[in-house]
Design an enzyme around this catalytic site. Structure first.
Site, PDB file in Angstrom:
ATOM      1  N   VAL A   8      -4.893  -0.943  -4.935  1.00 29.07           N
ATOM      2  CA  VAL A   8      -3.881   0.093  -4.747  1.00 29.07           C
ATOM      3  C   VAL A   8      -4.608   1.421  -4.751  1.00 29.07           C
ATOM      4  O   VAL A   8      -5.636   1.581  -5.397  1.00 29.07           O
ATOM      5  CB  VAL A   8      -2.776   0.034  -5.834  1.00 29.07           C
ATOM      6  CG1 VAL A   8      -1.898  -1.196  -5.655  1.00 29.07           C
ATOM      7  CG2 VAL A   8      -3.355   0.078  -7.227  1.00 29.07           C
ATOM      8  N   SER A   9      -4.079   2.370  -4.004  1.00 30.49           N
ATOM      9  CA  SER A   9      -4.796   3.633  -3.799  1.00 30.49           C
ATOM     10  C   SER A   9      -4.773   4.560  -4.996  1.00 30.49           C
ATOM     11  O   SER A   9      -5.666   5.379  -5.167  1.00 30.49           O
ATOM     12  CB  SER A   9      -4.235   4.362  -2.579  1.00 30.49           C
ATOM     13  OG  SER A   9      -4.436   3.561  -1.431  1.00 30.49           O
ATOM     14  N   THR A  10      -3.745   4.462  -5.817  1.00 30.15           N
ATOM     15  CA  THR A  10      -3.669   5.328  -6.996  1.00 30.15           C
ATOM     16  C   THR A  10      -3.261   4.501  -8.208  1.00 30.15           C
ATOM     17  O   THR A  10      -2.661   3.432  -8.081  1.00 30.15           O
ATOM     18  CB  THR A  10      -2.627   6.457  -6.814  1.00 30.15           C
ATOM     19  OG1 THR A  10      -1.327   5.870  -6.735  1.00 30.15           O
ATOM     20  CG2 THR A  10      -2.900   7.288  -5.580  1.00 30.15           C
ATOM     21  N   GLN A  13       0.448   3.513  -8.421  1.00 31.04           N
ATOM     22  CA  GLN A  13       0.988   2.438  -7.601  1.00 31.04           C
ATOM     23  C   GLN A  13       0.894   1.114  -8.345  1.00 31.04           C
ATOM     24  O   GLN A  13       0.054   0.923  -9.217  1.00 31.04           O
ATOM     25  CB  GLN A  13       0.246   2.341  -6.269  1.00 31.04           C
ATOM     26  CG  GLN A  13       0.491   3.526  -5.369  1.00 31.04           C
ATOM     27  CD  GLN A  13      -0.302   3.421  -4.072  1.00 31.04           C
ATOM     28  OE1 GLN A  13      -1.346   2.787  -4.014  1.00 31.04           O
ATOM     29  NE2 GLN A  13       0.205   4.062  -3.039  1.00 31.04           N
TER      30      GLN A  13
END
Length: 181
Positions: A8-10, A13
């Protein structure tokens, strides 16, 4: 062994969608990174690569969760091949254990590269069109033309150091160097 990888990008998330899909696929071990795919260092990916053994299959929910670029994906696929590791993507229904899966991967990789090239082409065309209309990109300068002239004078006279000039005009030293040039 089926080995799952999710990203997940952050940190905000949730990887549950990916983890659930990988568990349904029968993955015995999951590695989850919580960082942008653009980052060169992804600790869980590195841990997974170190733990892989010949005969394992890496499973991802979606192709873009594994690689940050087509080149990176191709490098990973080549590494998997050298290690005797297969690759499967749930969403794209790709499995490199089969000749068809290898073909599909190469088609996806080519299409992704084509899309990136088109985006780059459109971006350059848009910037050129904006320049032709007199628009200048970038952040507006903090310095007026008068400030720039004075900075060049101070730089030439060596009355103040570059750091002192930067402090006086509340800009970085690099801005002072660029202005003097």
């Amino acid at each position: 062994m089926l080995v799952g990888y999710a990203r997940v990008s952050t940190a905000a998330q949730n990887e549950a969608l990916q983890s659930d899909a990988l568990n349904r696929e029968g993955c015995e071990r999951l590695y989850v990174d919580r960082c942008s795919g653009a980052r060169a260092s992804r600790p869980e990916l590195d841990r997974m690569l170190d733990a892989l053994r010949s005969g394992d299959t890496v499973v991802v929910w979606k192709l873009d969760r594994l690689g940050r670029s087509v080149g990176n994906l191709v490098d990973l696929m080549n590494r998997f091949q050298r290690m005797g590791v297969n690759f499967r993507s749930v969403t794209e229904r790709m499995d490199t254990a089969t000749p068809g899966g290898i073909l599909i991967f190469n088609v996806f990789a080519s299409m992704a590269q084509f899309e990136r090239d088109l985006i780059r082409e459109r971006t350059h065309a848009g910037l050129a069109a904006a320049r032709a209309r007199g628009r200048k990109g970038g952040r507006p300068s903090k310095l007026s033309d008068k400030d720039k002239r004075r900075i060049r004078e101070l730089g030439a006279s060596r009355a103040l150091t570059i750091r002192e000039i930067a402090d006086k005009y509340q800009v970085s030293r690099q801005t002072v160097y660029n202005t003097i040039k």
